[in-house]
Scaffold this motif. Structure first.
Motif, short mmCIF file in Angstrom:
data_model
loop_
_atom_site.label_atom_id
_atom_site.label_comp_id
_atom_site.label_asym_id
_atom_site.label_seq_id
_atom_site.Cartn_x
_atom_site.Cartn_y
_atom_site.Cartn_z
N GLY A 342 -24.78 51.95 -66.83
CA GLY A 342 -26.21 52.00 -67.12
C GLY A 342 -26.97 50.73 -66.79
N SER A 343 -26.30 49.72 -66.29
CA SER A 343 -26.98 48.47 -65.96
C SER A 343 -27.92 48.65 -64.77
CB SER A 343 -25.96 47.36 -65.64
OG SER A 343 -25.18 47.05 -66.77
N PHE A 344 -27.58 49.58 -63.88
CA PHE A 344 -28.38 49.87 -62.70
C PHE A 344 -28.88 51.31 -62.75
CE2 PHE A 344 -25.90 46.26 -61.53
CZ PHE A 344 -26.60 45.58 -60.56
N LYS A 345 -30.14 51.52 -62.41
CA LYS A 345 -30.67 52.88 -62.37
C LYS A 345 -30.06 53.69 -61.23
CE LYS A 345 -35.11 52.17 -64.67
NZ LYS A 345 -36.59 52.31 -64.59
N ASN A 346 -29.66 53.02 -60.17
CA ASN A 346 -28.99 53.70 -59.06
C ASN A 346 -27.64 54.24 -59.56
OD1 ASN A 346 -27.27 54.14 -56.71
ND2 ASN A 346 -28.84 53.09 -55.52
N LYS A 347 -27.46 55.55 -59.48
CA LYS A 347 -26.28 56.20 -60.05
C LYS A 347 -24.98 55.78 -59.38
CE LYS A 347 -28.79 58.55 -62.95
NZ LYS A 347 -28.80 58.13 -64.37
N GLY A 348 -25.08 55.28 -58.15
CA GLY A 348 -23.87 54.85 -57.46
C GLY A 348 -23.33 53.52 -57.92
N MET A 349 -24.11 52.83 -58.76
CA MET A 349 -23.71 51.50 -59.21
C MET A 349 -23.03 51.54 -60.58
SD MET A 349 -24.44 49.13 -56.93
CE MET A 349 -24.81 47.59 -57.78
N TYR A 350 -22.19 52.52 -60.79
CA TYR A 350 -21.41 52.61 -62.02
C TYR A 350 -20.28 51.57 -61.95
CZ TYR A 350 -18.60 55.36 -58.75
OH TYR A 350 -17.88 55.77 -57.64
N PRO A 351 -19.62 51.26 -63.05
CA PRO A 351 -18.53 50.28 -63.02
C PRO A 351 -17.46 50.64 -62.00
CG PRO A 351 -19.18 50.70 -65.28
CD PRO A 351 -19.93 51.69 -64.43
N TYR A 352 -17.18 49.72 -61.12
CA TYR A 352 -16.25 49.86 -60.00
C TYR A 352 -16.77 50.81 -58.91
CZ TYR A 352 -13.06 47.35 -63.02
OH TYR A 352 -12.51 46.39 -63.84
N GLY A 353 -18.06 51.11 -58.98
CA GLY A 353 -18.67 51.91 -57.92
C GLY A 353 -19.45 51.04 -56.97
N TYR A 354 -19.46 51.37 -55.72
CA TYR A 354 -20.23 50.74 -54.65
C TYR A 354 -20.19 49.21 -54.78
CZ TYR A 354 -23.74 50.85 -50.91
OH TYR A 354 -24.40 50.70 -49.71
N TYR A 401 -13.58 50.74 -51.18
CA TYR A 401 -12.47 51.44 -51.81
C TYR A 401 -12.64 51.38 -53.33
CZ TYR A 401 -10.51 50.82 -47.15
OH TYR A 401 -10.33 50.83 -45.79
N THR A 402 -12.19 52.43 -53.98
CA THR A 402 -12.28 52.48 -55.44
C THR A 402 -11.25 51.54 -56.06
OG1 THR A 402 -10.67 54.28 -55.60
CG2 THR A 402 -13.00 54.89 -55.33
N VAL A 403 -11.33 51.39 -57.35
CA VAL A 403 -10.42 50.48 -58.04
C VAL A 403 -8.98 50.94 -57.90
CG1 VAL A 403 -10.55 51.62 -60.29
CG2 VAL A 403 -10.15 49.13 -60.17
N ASP A 404 -8.77 52.26 -57.66
CA ASP A 404 -7.41 52.76 -57.43
C ASP A 404 -7.14 52.97 -55.93
OD1 ASP A 404 -9.17 54.87 -57.28
OD2 ASP A 404 -7.95 56.27 -58.43
N ASN A 405 -7.91 52.26 -55.09
CA ASN A 405 -7.64 52.16 -53.65
C ASN A 405 -7.92 53.43 -52.87
OD1 ASN A 405 -7.05 50.29 -51.65
ND2 ASN A 405 -4.89 50.85 -51.55
N LYS A 406 -8.85 54.24 -53.33
CA LYS A 406 -9.25 55.43 -52.58
C LYS A 406 -10.43 55.07 -51.67
CE LYS A 406 -6.45 58.40 -54.61
NZ LYS A 406 -5.77 57.50 -55.54
N PRO A 407 -10.40 55.52 -50.40
CA PRO A 407 -11.47 55.16 -49.47
C PRO A 407 -12.78 55.88 -49.76
CG PRO A 407 -9.95 56.68 -48.42
CD PRO A 407 -9.36 56.34 -49.76
N LYS A 408 -13.89 55.16 -49.54
CA LYS A 408 -15.22 55.71 -49.77
C LYS A 408 -16.15 55.30 -48.63
CE LYS A 408 -14.88 57.65 -53.93
NZ LYS A 408 -15.25 59.06 -54.21
N GLY A 409 -17.19 56.10 -48.42
CA GLY A 409 -18.20 55.75 -47.44
C GLY A 409 -17.75 55.99 -46.02
N SER A 410 -18.42 55.33 -45.08
CA SER A 410 -18.14 55.51 -43.66
C SER A 410 -16.70 55.15 -43.33
CB SER A 410 -19.09 54.64 -42.83
OG SER A 410 -20.43 55.00 -43.05
N GLY A 411 -16.07 55.96 -42.50
CA GLY A 411 -14.70 55.70 -42.08
C GLY A 411 -14.61 54.91 -40.79
N THR A 412 -15.78 54.57 -40.24
CA THR A 412 -15.81 53.75 -39.02
C THR A 412 -16.68 52.52 -39.29
OG1 THR A 412 -17.70 55.02 -38.18
CG2 THR A 412 -15.50 55.72 -37.47
N PHE A 413 -16.44 51.88 -40.40
CA PHE A 413 -17.26 50.75 -40.82
C PHE A 413 -16.92 49.54 -39.95
CE2 PHE A 413 -18.75 47.58 -44.05
CZ PHE A 413 -20.06 48.03 -44.10
N ARG A 414 -17.80 49.26 -39.00
CA ARG A 414 -17.47 48.27 -37.96
C ARG A 414 -17.42 46.84 -38.50
NH1 ARG A 414 -20.43 52.36 -35.60
NH2 ARG A 414 -19.25 53.46 -33.99
#
Length: 435
Positions: A342-354, A401-414
Motif C-alpha cells: 500500500g505504500s504505492f498507489k500503483n498496484k504493480g509496486m507491491y512488496p517484491y513487485g516490479y 524476476y520475482t523473489v522466487d526467481n520467476k521471470p516477469k516482463g519483457s523476455g527480450t530486455f536488451r
C-alpha cells in the motif's frame, strides 16, 4: 667424463624445470573456471542475437528508451552500423526541449497517435518521424544520453559526431545544454544536489498516483543517490569527450560528489539514505525508510567513484545478506527490505513487485561490472553465475524476476543483455580469479 655427466645433470634439471613450469601453467588454467565456463559464451551469444532485433527496450515496449539504450549501445555496435546507432541518438537531440531537457524515449508518430495510454507525447519541428515522451518523476534522462554518446564514441571512434549540427546547434553544445538543464531546473541550492520525485531507488514510479510517472501537485520532491551518481558519471564522460569544458564542469562535479557523501551517506550504517525530502515524505511518520538498502543506486554510486574499496566490500556483503534474508536469487534485488503493501498507489509496486524489491539483472549486472573494476573478481564471478543461469533456463533476457526467481516482463530486455555481455567481457579480460 665428469664434464659429460655434469652436462647430463644440467640438461635433466632444465627438462624438469620446463616440465614443472608447463604443469603449473596447465594447472593454473584448469583451476580458472572463467576460461572453461561454457555458460559465459552461451549468454554472450544470446545477448548478441537479442540486440540484432531492434532498439526498443524489450518486446513489451514500443519505445526506444535512453536509459535502456545507454546500457546496450556498446553491444549494439557489434551488430549494427554506426550510422544506425547515431541516428537513434540524433532523434533524442531532435526531440530535446528548448530548456535542454531530454525525453525518455521515442516512438513512430503513427503509433503514438494510435496508442491509448496516458503519455503526453512530445512533437518537434526537427523530428518529422518520431514522437517523444518523458517520465518527469525521473532525473536520469539527460545523464543517460551523455553516457550513451560517450559509449557510442568509444565503440565507433566517431568523434566528428560531436560537431554535427542538429537544428543549428552542435551535438557538443546540446550535451552541455542537457547538463545545464539539470543545474537550472533540478538543482537544490541547500544541499547542492539534484532532485526528482520520490521513487523506489532508481525507479520511475512515485507513490502518489495510480500510474506514477508524472510530477503532480501531490508529488513529494526528494534527493537520492541514483540521480546524483548518474549525473556525476555523465559529467565525467562529458569532460572526457570535451576536455576544453573541464574548467566549467570539474568544480560542479567535485561539489556534487562531496555533497552526495556529506548528505546521503549514512556513515553509522555504511549505506546511502534512501531520500532527503524537500517537502515532506509520502510515507507514514512511523515508517523508518532508512532501514531500506538501495542496491541499484549503490552500484551506480560505485561507478561514479564515490565509495572506497572497503565501502564497496561492505556494500557487497550487505547485498548478499539482503538476498539471503529475502530468499531472492541475485544481488540484482532492487532494495531490501521492501516498502510495505500500500505504500504505492500503483498496484504493480507491491512488496517484491516490479521496482519495489523485484530482482533486476539490469542493475545487478552493473554491480558485477564495478566489482570487477575494483578488484573483486572472485566475488563478481560468484554473484554473476545465477544471473547467467536464469537467462539459459528461461531462454531469454527477462526484465525482472520475482523473489522466487520467476521471470516477469519483457523476455527480450536488451538492457539486461547489454550489462551481462559487458560483465562477461570484463571477466574474460581479467580472467585471473582473486583479489
Amino acid at each position: 667424463m665428469r664434464n659429460f655427466i655434469s652436462i647430463l645433470v644440467i640438461l635433466g634439471m632444465l627438462v624438469a624445470c620446463s616440465t614443472n613450469s608447463s604443469e603449473k601453467k596447465d594447472n593454473k588454467q584448469a583451476a580458472n573456471p572463467i576460461q572453461t565456463d561454457t555458460l559465459l559464451q552461451q549468454v554472450k551469444s544470446k545477448a548478441l542475437e537479442v540486440v540484432k532485433t531492434g532498439f526498443n527496450a524489450g518486446d513489451g515496449y514500443g519505445e526506444v528508451w535512453i536509459r535502456d539504450y545507454n546500457t546496450f549501445i556498446t553491444l549494439s555496435a557489434q551488430v549494427h552500423p554506426a550510422q544506425t546507432l547515431k541516428e537513434n541518438l540524433r532523434v533524442f537531440f531532435r526531440l530535446q526541449g528548448k530548456d535542454g531537457n531530454i525525453v525518455d524515449g521515442f516512438i513512430p508518430q503513427q503509433k503514438a497517435r494510435q496508442t491509448k495510454n496516458s503519455y503526453a507525447y512530445i512533437f518537434t519541428e526537427l523530428e518529422p518521424q518520431y514522437a517523444g515522451h518523458k517520465n518527469t518523476v525521473e532525473t536520469d534522462q539527460e545523464s543517460s544520453l551523455v553516457q550513451a554518446v560517450y559509449k557510442y564514441s568509444q565503440a565507433t571512434s566517431d568523434t566528428a559526431f560531436l560537431q554535427e549540427k542538429i537544428g543549428g546547434i552542435s551535438v557538443a553544445e546540446r550535451l552541455e545544454q542537457s547538463m545545464d538543464f539539470l543545474l537550472k531546473h533540478r538543482y537544490n541550492e541547500k544541499y547542492g544536489l539534484i532532485w526528482g520525485a520520490t521513487t523506489a531507488d532508481w525507479g520511475d514510479v512515485q507513490p502518489e498516483h495510480d500510474w506514477g510517472v508524472y510530477l503532480t501537485e501531490d508529488t513529494h520532491y526528494a534527493i537520492d543517490i541514483y540521480d546524483n551518481a548518474m549525473f556525476l558519471i555523465a559529467l565525467d564522460r562529458l569532460m572526457s569527450l570535451l576536455p576544453a569544458i573541464k574548467t566549467k564542469w570539474q568544480p560542479v562535479r567535485d561539489r556534487v560528489a562531496t555533497n552526495a557523501m556529506k548528505h546521503l551517506w549514512d556513515g553509522n550504517n555504511q549505506k546511502f539514505m534512501p531520500h532527503i525530502y524537500l517537502n515532506g515524505s509520502p510515507f507514514p511518520a512511523d515508517f523508518d525508510e532508512n532501514q531500506i538498502f538501495y542496491h541499484g543506486g549503490t552500484a551506480v554510486a560505485i561507478e561514479a567513484d564515490l565509495l572506497s574499496k572497503e565501502q564497496i566490500n561492505i556494500s557487497l556483503q550487505k547485498m548478499i545478506e539482503n538476498v539471503k534474508q529475502a530468499g531472492a536469487a541475485t544481488i540484482g534485488l532492487t532494495l531490501y527490505p521492501t516498502y510495505p503493501e500500500g505504500s504505492f498507489k500503483n498496484k504493480g509496486m507491491y512488496p517484491y513487485g516490479y521496482q519495489n524489491g523485484g530482482d533486476w539483472t539490469w542493475f545487478g549486472g552493473r554491480m558485477i561490472q564495478q566489482l570487477i573494476r575494483h578488484g573483486f573478481k572472485k566475488e563478481a564471478y560468484e554473484q554473476l553465475k545465477p544471473m547467467l543461469q536464469r537467462v539459459v533456463d528461461n531462454n531469454g533476457f527477462y526484465e525482472w524476476y520475482t523473489v522466487d526467481n520467476k521471470p516477469k516482463g519483457s523476455g527480450t530486455f536488451r538492457g539486461e543483455a547489454g550489462v551481462l555481455y559487458e560483465a562477461i567481457t570484463m571477466l574474460e579480460n581479467n580472467a585471473a580469479i582473486g583479489n
